[in-house]
Design a protein around this motif. Structure first.
Motif, short mmCIF file in Angstrom:
data_model
loop_
_atom_site.label_atom_id
_atom_site.label_comp_id
_atom_site.label_asym_id
_atom_site.label_seq_id
_atom_site.Cartn_x
_atom_site.Cartn_y
_atom_site.Cartn_z
N PHE A 129 6.93 25.85 -11.77
CA PHE A 129 8.22 26.36 -12.42
C PHE A 129 8.30 26.32 -13.96
CE2 PHE A 129 9.60 24.42 -8.26
CZ PHE A 129 9.77 25.65 -7.67
N LYS A 130 7.13 25.87 -14.59
CA LYS A 130 6.94 26.12 -15.82
C LYS A 130 7.92 25.00 -16.61
CE LYS A 130 4.47 30.32 -16.02
NZ LYS A 130 3.97 30.45 -14.92
N LEU A 131 7.99 23.57 -16.09
CA LEU A 131 9.08 22.79 -16.72
C LEU A 131 8.25 22.06 -17.61
CD1 LEU A 131 10.92 22.16 -13.57
CD2 LEU A 131 11.77 23.48 -15.62
N HIS A 132 8.93 21.41 -18.68
CA HIS A 132 8.49 20.19 -19.47
C HIS A 132 9.01 18.99 -18.93
CE1 HIS A 132 6.78 18.05 -22.83
NE2 HIS A 132 8.31 17.65 -23.04
N ILE A 133 8.11 17.93 -18.89
CA ILE A 133 8.74 16.75 -18.53
C ILE A 133 8.65 15.77 -19.51
CG2 ILE A 133 8.44 14.52 -17.00
CD1 ILE A 133 9.12 17.25 -15.40
N TYR A 164 0.82 -1.08 0.16
CA TYR A 164 0.00 0.04 -0.07
C TYR A 164 0.77 1.34 0.07
CZ TYR A 164 -4.15 -2.94 0.99
OH TYR A 164 -5.04 -3.70 1.16
N ARG A 165 1.94 1.35 0.65
CA ARG A 165 3.03 2.35 0.83
C ARG A 165 3.48 2.54 -0.52
NH1 ARG A 165 4.63 0.39 6.12
NH2 ARG A 165 6.29 -0.50 4.73
N GLY A 166 3.93 1.46 -1.21
CA GLY A 166 4.35 1.73 -2.64
C GLY A 166 3.39 2.17 -3.68
N LEU A 167 2.33 1.60 -3.46
CA LEU A 167 0.95 2.16 -4.28
C LEU A 167 0.75 3.85 -4.22
CD1 LEU A 167 -1.21 -0.82 -4.59
CD2 LEU A 167 0.26 0.09 -6.24
N LEU A 168 0.92 4.12 -2.79
CA LEU A 168 0.67 5.56 -2.41
C LEU A 168 1.98 6.46 -3.18
CD1 LEU A 168 -1.28 7.33 -0.92
CD2 LEU A 168 0.37 7.00 0.94
N GLY A 169 3.05 5.91 -2.87
CA GLY A 169 4.15 6.65 -3.51
C GLY A 169 4.20 6.71 -5.10
N MET A 170 3.55 5.42 -5.82
CA MET A 170 3.40 5.52 -7.10
C MET A 170 2.34 6.84 -7.29
SD MET A 170 2.96 2.05 -9.12
CE MET A 170 1.46 1.87 -9.78
N VAL A 171 1.60 6.94 -6.79
CA VAL A 171 0.59 8.06 -7.01
C VAL A 171 1.12 9.48 -6.67
CG1 VAL A 171 -1.87 9.10 -6.38
CG2 VAL A 171 -1.29 6.59 -6.97
N LEU A 172 1.71 9.64 -5.57
CA LEU A 172 2.14 10.82 -5.04
C LEU A 172 3.35 11.49 -5.55
CD1 LEU A 172 1.44 10.27 -0.88
CD2 LEU A 172 0.05 11.61 -2.77
N LEU A 173 4.17 10.87 -6.08
CA LEU A 173 5.49 11.47 -6.75
C LEU A 173 5.08 12.04 -8.13
CD1 LEU A 173 8.41 11.85 -6.51
CD2 LEU A 173 8.78 9.86 -7.50
N PRO A 174 4.39 11.07 -8.87
CA PRO A 174 3.73 11.99 -10.13
C PRO A 174 3.10 12.96 -9.90
CG PRO A 174 3.62 9.52 -10.22
CD PRO A 174 3.81 9.82 -8.99
N LEU A 175 2.23 13.09 -8.84
CA LEU A 175 1.61 14.27 -8.56
C LEU A 175 2.43 15.53 -8.22
CD1 LEU A 175 -1.72 13.06 -6.54
CD2 LEU A 175 -1.47 13.84 -9.18
N PHE A 176 3.48 15.20 -7.49
CA PHE A 176 4.32 16.13 -6.91
C PHE A 176 5.00 16.57 -8.04
CE2 PHE A 176 8.58 17.25 -5.32
CZ PHE A 176 8.29 18.46 -4.65
N ILE A 189 4.17 16.77 -11.24
CA ILE A 189 3.09 17.59 -12.08
C ILE A 189 3.05 18.86 -11.46
CG2 ILE A 189 0.91 17.73 -12.59
CD1 ILE A 189 0.64 14.76 -13.17
N PHE A 190 2.85 18.84 -10.01
CA PHE A 190 2.76 19.97 -9.46
C PHE A 190 3.97 21.03 -9.54
CE2 PHE A 190 3.91 22.50 -5.52
CZ PHE A 190 2.86 23.28 -5.29
#
Length: 166
Positions: A89-93, A69-81, A83-84
């Protein structure tokens, strides 16, 4: 042609080599942590329903589920971070980077948090002060009861004891 030695170019080369070494170490650590996350995830899925023992360590279902569950939570939160931050900073990923971001999120959420928990437990054990056990409570003393009057000593009777007054 000029035989001038440019010291700035030498400094730049040293900086490039140091940056490459840091990048290689970071990639190696990322690869090892990701491999550990995959292996531990399979172990956690194996211990999902009932406790399992591996290398003398017991893995309980609540621990296995928490790891995944912690891995799945990190898998969602890091991409959200990411994107934020990209929006702030107006960066292109780059599109190819999202796979690594998602894998890194799972790895950081599962293995990273487990590592931090282990460090916390180790620090807590090192800083724990020894508290000796409390001395046993004193045994209760029996209450003093009123002592009966001492008995008269036993005397054997005589044949003529009926004649004696009592």
């Amino acid at each position: 042609m000029s035989n001038q030695n440019n010291e700035a170019a030498g400094f730049a080369m040293v900086f490039v080599f140091i940056a490459m070494a840091i990048f290689i170490w970071a990639a190696l650590i990322f690869a090892l942590a990701t491999f550990a996350a995959v292996v531990f995830t399979f172990v956690a899925l194996w211990a999902w329903d009932r406790p399992r023992s591996i290398f003398g360590q017991a893995i309980y279902p609540h621990e296995a589920r928490a790891f995944v569950y912690r891995g799945l939570l990190g898998m969602v939160l890091l991409p959200l971070f990411v994107i934020f931050c990209a929006a702030m900073f107006k960066l292109h990923i780059v599109d190819e980077a999202w796979v690594y971001i998602i894998i890194g999120g799972y790895t950081a959420g599962s293995v990273g948090i487990e590592y931090l928990k282990a460090q916390y437990e180790q620090d807590a054990a090192a800083n724990a002060t020894y508290i000796p056990p409390a001395p046993p409570a004193a045994l209760p003393q029996p209450k003093e009861t009123a002592r009966p009057e001492p008995r008269k000593p036993f005397v054997f009777g005589d044949w003529d004891d009926e004649e004696r007054p009592r």
